[in-house]
Design a protein around this motif. Structure first.
Motif, mmCIF file in Angstrom:
data_model
loop_
_atom_site.group_PDB
_atom_site.id
_atom_site.type_symbol
_atom_site.label_atom_id
_atom_site.label_comp_id
_atom_site.label_asym_id
_atom_site.label_seq_id
_atom_site.Cartn_x
_atom_site.Cartn_y
_atom_site.Cartn_z
ATOM 1 N N TYR A 177 -41.107 -26.164 21.160
ATOM 2 C CA TYR A 177 -41.606 -26.239 22.519
ATOM 3 C C TYR A 177 -41.577 -27.673 23.010
ATOM 4 C CZ TYR A 177 -45.612 -26.275 19.265
ATOM 5 O OH TYR A 177 -46.435 -26.460 18.175
ATOM 6 N N LYS A 190 -38.611 -18.321 22.067
ATOM 7 C CA LYS A 190 -39.114 -16.976 21.754
ATOM 8 C C LYS A 190 -40.021 -16.988 20.529
ATOM 9 C CE LYS A 190 -37.591 -12.226 20.933
ATOM 10 N NZ LYS A 190 -38.443 -12.015 19.761
ATOM 11 N N THR A 192 -41.992 -19.273 19.607
ATOM 12 C CA THR A 192 -43.308 -19.770 20.011
ATOM 13 C C THR A 192 -44.116 -18.668 20.681
ATOM 14 O OG1 THR A 192 -42.416 -22.008 20.329
ATOM 15 C CG2 THR A 192 -44.501 -21.502 21.399
ATOM 16 N N ALA A 193 -43.482 -17.957 21.599
ATOM 17 C CA ALA A 193 -44.175 -16.873 22.294
ATOM 18 C C ALA A 193 -44.621 -15.790 21.316
ATOM 19 C CB ALA A 193 -43.258 -16.282 23.364
ATOM 20 N N GLU A 199 -46.899 -14.055 26.515
ATOM 21 C CA GLU A 199 -45.678 -14.128 27.296
ATOM 22 C C GLU A 199 -45.411 -15.596 27.649
ATOM 23 O OE1 GLU A 199 -43.527 -11.756 28.112
ATOM 24 O OE2 GLU A 199 -44.709 -10.312 26.944
ATOM 25 N N PRO A 200 -44.135 -15.988 27.761
ATOM 26 C CA PRO A 200 -43.829 -17.383 28.104
ATOM 27 C C PRO A 200 -44.555 -17.868 29.349
ATOM 28 C CG PRO A 200 -41.840 -16.256 27.417
ATOM 29 C CD PRO A 200 -42.915 -15.202 27.485
ATOM 30 N N ILE A 203 -47.869 -19.285 28.737
ATOM 31 C CA ILE A 203 -47.881 -20.530 27.952
ATOM 32 C C ILE A 203 -47.557 -21.737 28.833
ATOM 33 C CG2 ILE A 203 -46.828 -21.752 26.009
ATOM 34 C CD1 ILE A 203 -46.180 -19.029 24.789
#
Length: 459
Positions: A177, A190, A192-193, A199-200, A203
């Motif tokens: 990220y 993806k 990280t999510a 959901e992105p 974040i």
């Protein structure tokens, strides 16, 4: 006559021939300019010079080539037709993109060549007219065409690189990220999510504080350090995410620099090291703990004793060491078997641990020998009370299977610094006191004395 010939040559020399003849002075100007390019500073200087030479010779060749009106018009707009092979300008654009040059730096190379050639040509041709002016016009068109081809290839390579990088980020199993200078997420892949179970869009724009992560304070402090110092930082954090993935992570923070070499963002790559960390902890635990009782073994005991002695010395505090040996254990082992003996040792360890505080160290040195490091007792009476508590706890019967077993214990006690001033002598004197207690009978306590060791045993 010689002067007239020189003047004639200077006046009638075509620009292409002039570039070839004056290439060294032009390249000297180029070398001075290249020192101002940040991404060229670490490149091979001779390679840069050779590259500039090749650019000039290619332009000279272009000037020598025949060009009709339509080709001239197209080239003036940077739209001249290209052949099947890459042009030198396209090679230049790809090379500069791969070398990390910015668009401005890439274009500025052509600008510098243009300025140098025009300067030298203008000095040699004070009056630009006719063929000289036409050559100069074609030169500008060649430069413009080269700039267009170079930038087109630069953009194509960068676009492909962006696509490839995007695919790598998408496929990466590691959370990656990017955070802005305030610590807000501006990109999350993806992985990280999936890790955050968000959901992105939930974040982006948030900080680790906003997301309620327990490691947020340390993470932000390290992030600020990376931004301020433009350095890379490696760290670890522990976090239980809603996804249930992992628990222990390592991460790398690295600054993202703009064209002015100012930090504009920070990229973070983290990795789940839970299995690795647990495996390493298990290896360390097995190396430092008794496998039968789970207590610290001799190795860990000696390390803790050394640390506690140093602590007691710094704080001018007393430190007591209890050395214990079970009475009659050999008979139990011989008569009831090693399995019962092992169970008995494990039960003894559990009772010993229950008789002292959590920050005291109970260890098994081997066989039926145990030790206790008492760190909080300041009075001899307190130590006697703990020793008597141990004797009382072990005097209660042990029930192992169908067997009811009763044992006793001998305890030797040594005091730092009165009886011993080093970890080794503290252990040695406690051991000697224990043997004296054992000679006095079962369930005996003996304090080691440097004055009269025959008058220190207590029932």
């Amino acid at each position: 006559m010689l002067l007239f010939c020189t003047k004639y040559i200077e006046t009638h020399m075509r620009l292409a021939a002039f570039i070839r003849a004056e290439i060294e002075p032009i390249l000297r100007d180029w070398e001075a300019f290249s020192k101002t390019l940040f991404h060229a500073q670490n490149m091979d200087k001779s390679g840069l010079r050779d590259h500039a030479r090749e650019m000039l010779l290619e332009i000279a060749t272009d000037l020598d080539s025949h060009q009709d009106d339509s080709e001239q018009a197209a080239k003036s707009k940077g739209c001249a037709p290209k052949g099947d092979e890459e042009t030198w300008a396209e090679v230049h654009g790809e090379d500069r993109q791969n070398s990390g040059f910015s668009v401005v730096e890439t274009v500025s190379e052509f600008r510098a060549l243009r300025a140098s050639v025009v300067s030298h040509w203008s000095k040699a041709q004070p009056t630009l007219a006719g063929q000289s002016l036409e050559d100069l016009t074609r030169f500008h068109e060649a430069i413009d065409q080269a700039v267009a081809e170079s930038l087109e290839q630069y953009a194509a390579v960068k676009e492909m690189e962006t696509r490839l990088f995007g695919a790598i980020l998408l496929a990466s199993p590691d959370p990656i990220y990017v955070l802005d200078l305030e610590g807000r997420f501006i990109y999350a892949n993806k992985a990280t999510a999936d890790l955050f179970a968000l959901e992105p869009k939930a974040i982006i724009g948030k900080t680790t504080f906003d997301l309620g992560f327990s490691f947020a304070s340390d993470f932000q402090r390290n992030l600020d350090k990376v931004i301020a110092e433009q350095s890379t930082y490696r760290g670890k954090f522990v976090q239980s995410f809603a996804s249930g993935q992992g628990e222990r992570f390592e991460y790398v923070l690295a600054p993202v620099l703009d064209e002015q070499q100012e930090t504009e963002a920070t990229v973070c790559i983290s990795r789940d090291i839970t299995e690795q960390a647990l495996a390493e902890e298990e290896i360390w635990h097995n190396a430092h703990h008794d496998l039968l009782t789970g207590l610290p073994n001799r190795r860990l005991f000696l390390d803790r004793l050394e640390q506690e002695v140093k602590h007691a010395k710094r704080r001018s505090l007393p430190l007591y060491l209890l050395f214990m040996d079970l009475d009659g254990f050999k008979e139990v082992n011989d008569s009831l078997g090693h399995e019962v003996g092992d169970r008995l040792l494990a039960d003894v360890a559990e009772r010993l641990t229950g008789c002292v505080r959590e920050n005291d160290t109970v260890a098994r040195l081997g066989g039926d020998e145990f030790t206790v490091i008492l760190t909080g007792a300041e009075q001899r009476n307190d130590v006697e009370f703990i020793a008597q508590t141990i004797i009382g706890a072990l005097a209660l019967p042990f029930y192992i299977g169908q067997q009811c077993i009763q044992i006793s214990i001998s305890i030797g006690i040594s005091l730092y610094p009165e009886a011993a001033s080093t970890p080794e002598t503290l252990l040695e004197t406690a051991d000697r006191a224990m043997y004296k207690a054992k000679k006095a009978g079962s369930n005996q306590i003996c304090f080691y004395s440097t004055f009269d060791s025959t008058d220190t045993s207590l029932a």
